[in-house]
Design an enzyme around this catalytic site. Sequence first.
Site, PDB file in Angstrom:
ATOM      1  N   LEU A  16      22.405  29.912  -1.862  1.00 36.77           N
ATOM      2  CA  LEU A  16      21.169  30.631  -2.202  1.00 36.77           C
ATOM      3  C   LEU A  16      21.458  31.994  -2.841  1.00 36.77           C
ATOM      4  O   LEU A  16      20.527  32.733  -3.141  1.00 36.77           O
ATOM      5  CB  LEU A  16      20.288  30.801  -0.957  1.00 36.77           C
ATOM      6  CG  LEU A  16      19.829  29.507  -0.273  1.00 36.77           C
ATOM      7  CD1 LEU A  16      18.954  29.804   0.945  1.00 36.77           C
ATOM      8  CD2 LEU A  16      19.089  28.578  -1.241  1.00 36.77           C
ATOM      9  N   ASP A 246      25.074  20.676  -2.117  1.00 36.55           N
ATOM     10  CA  ASP A 246      25.934  21.638  -2.823  1.00 36.55           C
ATOM     11  C   ASP A 246      25.230  22.188  -4.054  1.00 36.55           C
ATOM     12  O   ASP A 246      25.848  22.428  -5.096  1.00 36.55           O
ATOM     13  CB  ASP A 246      27.294  21.030  -3.203  1.00 36.55           C
ATOM     14  CG  ASP A 246      28.286  22.115  -3.606  1.00 36.55           C
ATOM     15  OD1 ASP A 246      28.026  23.306  -3.342  1.00 36.55           O
ATOM     16  OD2 ASP A 246      29.325  21.764  -4.200  1.00 36.55           O
TER      17      ASP A 246
HETATM   18  C1  NCD Z   1      29.906  26.398  -5.524  1.00 33.82           C
HETATM   19  C2  NCD Z   1      29.283  27.746  -5.918  1.00 33.82           C
HETATM   20  O1  NCD Z   1      28.999  27.935  -7.105  1.00 33.82           O
HETATM   21  O2  NCD Z   1      29.085  28.589  -5.042  1.00 33.82           O
HETATM   22  N1  NCD Z   1      30.420  25.749  -6.711  1.00 33.82           N
HETATM   23  C3  NCD Z   1      30.692  24.440  -6.875  1.00 33.82           C
HETATM   24  O3  NCD Z   1      31.233  24.085  -7.931  1.00 33.82           O
HETATM   25  N2  NCD Z   1      30.395  23.545  -5.969  1.00 33.82           N
HETATM   26  C4  NCD Z   1      30.959  26.610  -4.471  1.00 33.82           C
HETATM   27  C5  NCD Z   1      31.481  25.342  -3.858  1.00 33.82           C
HETATM   28  O4  NCD Z   1      30.843  24.763  -2.983  1.00 33.82           O
HETATM   29  O5  NCD Z   1      32.571  24.912  -4.272  1.00 33.82           O
HETATM   30 ZN    ZN Z   2      29.164  24.510  -2.194  1.00 35.78          ZN
END
Ligand code: NCD
Ligand code: ZN
Length: 340
Positions: A16, A246
């Site tokens: 977030l 995610d």
């Molecule tokens: C996530 C982020 O942008 O915070 N990025 C991603 O590629 N998934 C971090 C993470 O969960 O690896």
């Molecule tokens: Zn993540």
Amino acid sequence: MQHITFHRPDDFHVHLRQGPDVGHYARDARHAGFARVLVMPNTLPPIVDAAGLSGYRREIEVAAPGLKALMTFKIRPDDKNPGADRIRLTALKKAGAVAGKLYPEGVTTHSADGIRRLDDVWGVVALMEELDLVLCLHGEVPQAFSLDREKEFVPWLERLRQSFPRLRIVLEHVSSADGVQAVKDCGALTAGTLTAHHLLFTLDDMVGGKLDPHLFCKPLLKRPEDRQALLDAAFSGSPQWFFGSDSAPHAREDKEASLCSAGCYTMPVSLSLLVQLFEDHGVLDKLEGFVSRFGAEFYGLSQNQDTVTFAKEPWTVSKMYHNVVPLCSGQTLNWSLTGG
Ligand code: NCD
Ligand code: ZN
């Protein structure tokens, strides 16, 4: 089938961010239909103590009434003074932290302060087991070849599993057949979260034709056989597998750039895509466990009592949400959230 109703879902892995954007992303989560979200701590600055965690939760819940934020903290190397870690973790637990997140150094967005070796966090992880805090793992070894990073993390997972038999462990955003097998082998106190984008896409969707930066995320999308292993896990009905989007928003200029940030903004579309995916595979009966039940059970929470309803009514995804290009930007999806 034209409608599907199920208990209100939870999302056990969201980003977030910080500052004025928090409200946008938190409200998007609520509008997407989620009751609870497990909030990742890789903000700037990171969430590492009780005061930071409580302040962040307040910010989220004030911005998005009705959304319950389940809070995590970022695991830092053991303090030289173990008493200091005990005080900090006990306060985190008291402030409502449900999990700590371990990022290997440099593995993804805002992880320059991550850890180098498991030994560096051994004391903190032992305390987490004692305090019954869940250990969430970004399961990739940064030094390994990109497509093998998760596979090479498996020994880390096994070592943690063997050393801390009472610790609940989640391998986040599992992306490979090796990761799936490792979670299964570790047994009931170990779970894996699965994202909609890893269930739907492979590396070819990102780089097989023209490069699509909006599918660039960590861990990378992988081979068709990896995707198949993820689908088998999601459809298995095993409580070891539950949903974590995610959802990771980055401003458009940070994605459509010569050095593209890792992360897909999936929040607005994940559920609609999952309903479609489970329908396409004839396993809609397995959807509710995956999005509304197994995660709550693993975290020791009760199931949400109210429901959401999706109807087979096409809708077009906005091209942009608050200067972030979402997954499936501008595309028409079949299932709309109509109730709840
Ligand atoms: C996530 C982020 O942008 O915070 N990025 C991603 O590629 N998934 C971090 C993470 O969960 O690896
Ligand atoms: Zn993540």
